[in-house]
Design a protein around this motif. Structure first.
Motif, PDB file in Angstrom:
ATOM      1  N   ASP A 119       1.279  -2.091  -0.221  1.00 22.29           N
ATOM      2  CA  ASP A 119       0.165   0.208   0.428  1.00 22.29           C
ATOM      3  C   ASP A 119       1.386   1.494   0.304  1.00 22.29           C
ATOM      4  O   ASP A 119       1.891   1.701   1.372  1.00 22.29           O
ATOM      5  CB  ASP A 119      -1.030  -0.237   1.317  1.00 22.29           C
ATOM      6  N   PHE A 120       1.216   1.919  -0.952  1.00 23.23           N
ATOM      7  CA  PHE A 120       1.441   3.257  -0.904  1.00 23.23           C
ATOM      8  C   PHE A 120       1.553   4.298  -0.342  1.00 23.23           C
ATOM      9  O   PHE A 120       1.962   5.255   0.687  1.00 23.23           O
ATOM     10  CB  PHE A 120       1.827   3.654  -2.351  1.00 23.23           C
ATOM     11  N   ARG A 121      -0.050   4.451   0.071  1.00 19.26           N
ATOM     12  CA  ARG A 121       0.106   5.184   1.607  1.00 19.26           C
ATOM     13  C   ARG A 121       0.577   4.916   2.565  1.00 19.26           C
ATOM     14  O   ARG A 121       0.462   5.533   3.389  1.00 19.26           O
ATOM     15  CB  ARG A 121      -1.757   5.112   1.720  1.00 19.26           C
ATOM     16  N   LEU A 122       1.275   3.714   2.992  1.00 20.30           N
ATOM     17  CA  LEU A 122       1.534   2.892   4.311  1.00 20.30           C
ATOM     18  C   LEU A 122       2.962   3.363   4.276  1.00 20.30           C
ATOM     19  O   LEU A 122       3.522   2.478   4.965  1.00 20.30           O
ATOM     20  CB  LEU A 122       0.722   2.086   4.966  1.00 20.30           C
ATOM     21  N   ASP A 123       3.334   3.908   2.818  1.00 25.38           N
ATOM     22  CA  ASP A 123       5.528   3.444   2.816  1.00 25.38           C
ATOM     23  C   ASP A 123       5.668   4.712   1.779  1.00 25.38           C
ATOM     24  O   ASP A 123       4.653   5.779   1.881  1.00 25.38           O
ATOM     25  CB  ASP A 123       5.654   2.485   1.851  1.00 25.38           C
ATOM     26  N   SER A 124       6.501   5.283   2.392  1.00 26.46           N
ATOM     27  CA  SER A 124       7.469   6.176   1.716  1.00 26.46           C
ATOM     28  C   SER A 124       7.833   6.161   0.742  1.00 26.46           C
ATOM     29  O   SER A 124       8.869   6.122   0.216  1.00 26.46           O
ATOM     30  CB  SER A 124       8.471   6.859   2.472  1.00 26.46           C
TER      31      SER A 124
END
Length: 300
Positions: A138-143
Motif C-alpha cells: 500500500d503506497f499510502r503506508l510507505d514512503s
C-alpha cells in the motif's frame, strides 16, 4: 486551510507525545528529548487540549495510552518517520529531488543498476534510493514513490506503466545435463526442479504450455532468482529463469538450456506509482526514462 491548521499541532507537541507513547514513560521521554519531566507533561497536556481528546490514562506515577491515543500514536510515529526521511533526503541532495524506488532484487541488480548511470548523468539533481519489495504494498503506508512490478497489470491504488515482456528457459549446468537424459519437455519431471517462492506455479505453467501431463511438481524452494541460478550452476537441478536476466551465464556456458525452447511468461514488468505522485518531477523523469530504456533494450 486556516480551519484545518487549527488541528495541526506543533512538532514539539507531537514529538513529546510520540516519545512518551513509545517508551511508556514521561521520564524516559524527557531523557530522550533532553527536556524536564514537567515540560514533557505540559506538552502532552497541551496536545490533548488542542485535540480535545484524552491520549493517556494517568495512574499514580505511570501513564497508559487510551484506545484513541494508541491509534493516534501509530499514525504520528509514521508521519514523524516520513518527515525525518524527507529531511535526510533533502540534506543529501539539496539541489534536486529524491526518488524512493522499490525494486525486485534480481531485476534491480542485473537490469536496472547497470543502466542507472545514464539516467543520473542526464538528471544530476536527482537521487535514487532503492529498497527491495517482493510483492505489492500500500503506497499510502510507505514512503515509496514507485515500484518495479512483475505480474498482472493490477496494483490496487496505483497506476502502471508497461516496461517489458519476459521469456523463460529451463537451464542447468553442463555437467548436470550431461549426466541426465534431458531431451523432451517431460524429461524434467525425472530430475530435481528449482522453484522461486514468488512464482510458485511457474513450473506448472511451463509444463502445461509444453503439453506435459503431470500430477505434481516438487523440488527445492528459493526466495531470489540469483540464488536459484547459483544452485543450478552448482548442479542442484534445473531452474526456470528469465533469459534477459541471465544471458551472461548462458553466453559463458555456466548455464545451458536443459530443454530447448523459450516460453513467454503471461505476466509483464511494470512501473507502479500513485496518480497523486505521477507529476512529482523525479518520478516523471524516471518513468519516461525507464519506459524508453525498456523499449530500447527489448528492440535491441
Amino acid at each position: 486551510m486556516l480551519a484545518a491548521r487549527r488541528f495541526l499541532p506543533s512538532l514539539s507537541l507531537l514529538a513529546a507525545f510520540e516519545a512518551a507513547a513509545r517508551t511508556g514513560s514521561i521520564t524516559a521521554a524527557a531523557r530522550e528529548l533532553d527536556l524536564t519531566q514537567s515540560a514533557v507533561s505540559r506538552q502532552i497536556k497541551a496536545l490533548e487540549t488542542q485535540l480535545g481528546v484524552e491520549l493517556f490514562l494517568r495512574e499514580r506515577q505511570t501513564i497508559r495510552l487510551t484506545v484513541a491515543g494508541d491509534g493516534y500514536a501509530r499514525e504520528i510515529r509514521e508521519a514523524l518517520r516520513r518527515i525525518s526521511s524527507a529531511s535526510l533526503n533533502l540534506r543529501a541532495n539539496p539541489y534536486g529531488g529524491s526518488l524512493n524506488l522499490a525494486i525486485l532484487p534480481t531485476f534491480g541488480a542485473r537490469w536496472l543498476a547497470p543502466r542507472l548511470g545514464k539516467f543520473l548523468s542526464a538528471h544530476p539533481g536527482i537521487t535514487i534510493n532503492m529498497v527491495t519489495r517482493l510483492s505489492p504494498f500500500d503506497f499510502r503506508l510507505d514512503s515509496i514513490d514507485a515500484a518495479i512490478h512483475f505480474g498482472d497489470p493490477v496494483w490496487p491504488g496505483a497506476e502502471l506503466a508497461f516496461l517489458m515482456r519476459e521469456t523463460t528457459l529451463p537451464v542447468c549446468s553442463p555437467s548436470f545435463k550431461k549426466s541426465h537424459r534431458l531431451n523432451a519437455p517431460s524429461d524434467v519431471l525425472d530430475v530435481s526442479l528449482l522453484h522461486l517462492t514468488t512464482r510458485p506455479d511457474a513450473w506448472e505453467r511451463w509444463l502445461t504450455h509444453r503439453g506435459v501431463t503431470f500430477e505434481s511438481v516438487h523440488g527445492m524452494l528459493f526466495d531470489q532468482f540469483a540464488t536459484v541460478a547459483q544452485a543450478a550452476i552448482g548442479g542442484l537441478g534445473v531452474a526456470l529463469l528469465p533469459v534477459f536476466l541471465f544471458r551472461d551465464e548462458l553466453e559463458r556456458g555456466e548455464l545451458v538450456p536443459a530443454i530447448d525452447g523459450e516460453v513467454e511468461s503471461a505476466e509483464r514488468y511494470y512501473l507502479a506509482f500513485t496518480r497523486e505522485r505521477g507529476d512529482y518531477p523525479p518520478l516523471a523523469a524516471f518513468r519516461d526514462w525507464i519506459v524508453k530504456e525498456a523499449r530500447d533494450s527489448a528492440s535491441g
